[in-house]
Design a protein around this motif. Structure first.
Motif, mmCIF file in Angstrom:
data_model
loop_
_atom_site.group_PDB
_atom_site.id
_atom_site.type_symbol
_atom_site.label_atom_id
_atom_site.label_comp_id
_atom_site.label_asym_id
_atom_site.label_seq_id
_atom_site.Cartn_x
_atom_site.Cartn_y
_atom_site.Cartn_z
ATOM 1 N N SER A 147 -7.860 0.220 1.853
ATOM 2 C CA SER A 147 -7.006 1.280 1.305
ATOM 3 C C SER A 147 -5.725 0.713 0.687
ATOM 4 C CB SER A 147 -6.649 2.286 2.401
ATOM 5 O OG SER A 147 -5.836 1.681 3.397
ATOM 6 N N LEU A 148 -5.375 -0.499 1.072
ATOM 7 C CA LEU A 148 -4.187 -1.113 0.507
ATOM 8 C C LEU A 148 -4.326 -1.369 -0.986
ATOM 9 C CD1 LEU A 148 -3.475 -3.779 3.286
ATOM 10 C CD2 LEU A 148 -2.140 -1.716 2.836
ATOM 11 N N TYR A 149 -5.577 -1.443 -1.434
ATOM 12 C CA TYR A 149 -5.816 -1.804 -2.827
ATOM 13 C C TYR A 149 -6.198 -0.606 -3.684
ATOM 14 C CZ TYR A 149 -6.052 -6.188 -0.312
ATOM 15 O OH TYR A 149 -5.759 -7.245 0.526
ATOM 16 N N GLN A 150 -6.192 0.579 -3.091
ATOM 17 C CA GLN A 150 -6.514 1.789 -3.834
ATOM 18 C C GLN A 150 -5.266 2.289 -4.553
ATOM 19 O OE1 GLN A 150 -8.125 4.457 -0.921
ATOM 20 N NE2 GLN A 150 -10.039 3.319 -0.696
ATOM 21 N N GLU A 160 -13.350 -15.986 7.483
ATOM 22 C CA GLU A 160 -13.118 -14.700 6.846
ATOM 23 C C GLU A 160 -11.623 -14.384 6.795
ATOM 24 O OE1 GLU A 160 -15.419 -12.799 5.488
ATOM 25 O OE2 GLU A 160 -16.994 -14.250 6.016
ATOM 26 N N PRO A 161 -11.217 -13.476 5.864
ATOM 27 C CA PRO A 161 -9.803 -13.064 5.825
ATOM 28 C C PRO A 161 -9.381 -12.433 7.148
ATOM 29 C CG PRO A 161 -10.976 -12.339 3.850
ATOM 30 C CD PRO A 161 -12.018 -12.844 4.806
ATOM 31 N N THR A 162 -8.145 -12.687 7.529
ATOM 32 C CA THR A 162 -7.616 -12.119 8.780
ATOM 33 C C THR A 162 -6.414 -11.219 8.543
ATOM 34 O OG1 THR A 162 -6.224 -14.072 9.119
ATOM 35 C CG2 THR A 162 -8.407 -14.103 10.135
ATOM 36 N N THR A 163 -5.911 -11.165 7.339
ATOM 37 C CA THR A 163 -4.783 -10.295 7.009
ATOM 38 C C THR A 163 -5.090 -9.528 5.739
ATOM 39 O OG1 THR A 163 -3.674 -12.007 5.708
ATOM 40 C CG2 THR A 163 -3.117 -11.879 8.051
ATOM 41 N N LEU A 164 -4.402 -8.393 5.560
ATOM 42 C CA LEU A 164 -4.569 -7.559 4.375
ATOM 43 C C LEU A 164 -6.036 -7.203 4.154
ATOM 44 C CD1 LEU A 164 -2.090 -9.411 1.966
ATOM 45 C CD2 LEU A 164 -1.632 -7.431 3.424
ATOM 46 N N SER A 208 -3.216 5.495 -6.578
ATOM 47 C CA SER A 208 -3.140 6.968 -6.565
ATOM 48 C C SER A 208 -3.573 7.519 -7.918
ATOM 49 C CB SER A 208 -1.695 7.384 -6.279
ATOM 50 O OG SER A 208 -0.850 6.976 -7.327
ATOM 51 N N LYS A 209 -3.765 8.803 -7.986
ATOM 52 C CA LYS A 209 -4.187 9.436 -9.232
ATOM 53 C C LYS A 209 -3.166 9.243 -10.322
ATOM 54 C CE LYS A 209 -7.048 12.985 -7.013
ATOM 55 N NZ LYS A 209 -7.260 14.435 -6.836
ATOM 56 N N SER A 210 -1.912 9.062 -9.954
ATOM 57 C CA SER A 210 -0.865 8.885 -10.954
ATOM 58 C C SER A 210 -0.900 7.474 -11.543
ATOM 59 C CB SER A 210 0.510 9.121 -10.328
ATOM 60 O OG SER A 210 0.757 8.154 -9.312
ATOM 61 N N GLY A 211 -1.726 6.629 -10.954
ATOM 62 C CA GLY A 211 -1.830 5.261 -11.448
ATOM 63 C C GLY A 211 -0.897 4.310 -10.751
ATOM 64 N N ARG A 212 -0.071 4.852 -9.833
ATOM 65 C CA ARG A 212 0.839 3.974 -9.101
ATOM 66 C C ARG A 212 0.185 3.534 -7.788
ATOM 67 N NH1 ARG A 212 6.527 7.353 -9.747
ATOM 68 N NH2 ARG A 212 6.641 7.248 -12.043
ATOM 69 N N GLY A 213 0.512 2.311 -7.341
ATOM 70 C CA GLY A 213 -0.059 1.819 -6.097
ATOM 71 C C GLY A 213 0.491 2.514 -4.881
#
Length: 209
Positions: A199-202, A191-195, A204-209
């Motif tokens: 929430s890192l991939y969500q 399984e992945p162990t980092t990242l 914002s409402k403005s469209g910016r990460g």
């Protein structure tokens, strides 16, 4: 690189099928008139496919005639590139990587499987089903040890899984290519162990990460 020579036993003739000849002429037409001999490699490859996986001398000469090249020039290409087989091969041709990463991960044990199930390298099994050869790096080092069988890669091999794959081919089954362990392509095992924080991939409402 070892010396590569044409097989002693050769068919007496070779002629492209109408479909393959049309295909070859289409490849030639992709190049300017003064560069059409550049089509030599794909046309040699097509000739090899038609001849059953290897390049007879008459096929090399047919390519030379088609491209208006000296026969020795086409022979130089065919003997230089190891993608071209200069002697008959089995219906399933095994190219076993023996370069350092695969060697360190068990390629020597896979060679023993080949010798036990197929026979000597560079020879075709008695029933014409298999042949095998040790080759240099096939570019899948992270999935070592591995082998190419016809057009497909079989990776992360063990003697057991390699034996199963060869048995499947001998029984006219098509084993699944790619890694033979629980991993996706060349991704790390497990399984992945980092990242892993979603929430890192969500965004914002403005469209910016």
């Amino acid at each position: 690189m070892s010396v590569r020579r044409l097989a002693e036993k050769q068919p007496s003739s070779f002629a492209f099928t109408p479909d393959n000849l049309a295909w070859a002429r289409a490849q030639i037409a992709k190049y300017p008139e003064w560069r059409q001999q550049s089509a030599v490699i794909p046309i040699l490859w097509r000739a090899q496919q038609q001849a059953g996986g290897w390049l007879p001398q008459k096929a090399i000469e047919a390519v030379a005639d088609l491209l208006d090249m000296a026969k020795i020039r086409v022979l130089e290409v065919a003997t230089f590139y190891t993608m071209f087989n200069l002697a008959p091969v089995g219906r399933f041709h095994v190219q076993l990587c023996g370069t350092t990463p695969c060697m360190l991960r068990g390629a020597e044990d896979l060679k023993k499987v080949c010798r036990r199930m197929i026979g000597h390298d560079n020879a075709v099994s008695a029933d014409g089903t298999f042949s095998w050869v040790e080759v240099e790096c096939l570019g899948a080092c992270v999935n070592a040890p591995m082998a190419q069988i016809n057009a497909d890669y079989y990776e992360d091999l063990t003697p057991e899984s390699f034996t199963r794959i060869l048995n499947d081919f001998s029984l006219s089954r098509t084993p699944k290519p790619g890694p033979q362990i629980d991993r996706q392509y060349s991704a790390p095992v497990g399984e992945p162990t980092t990242l892993t924080d979603l929430s890192l991939y969500q965004t914002s409402k403005s469209g910016r990460g």
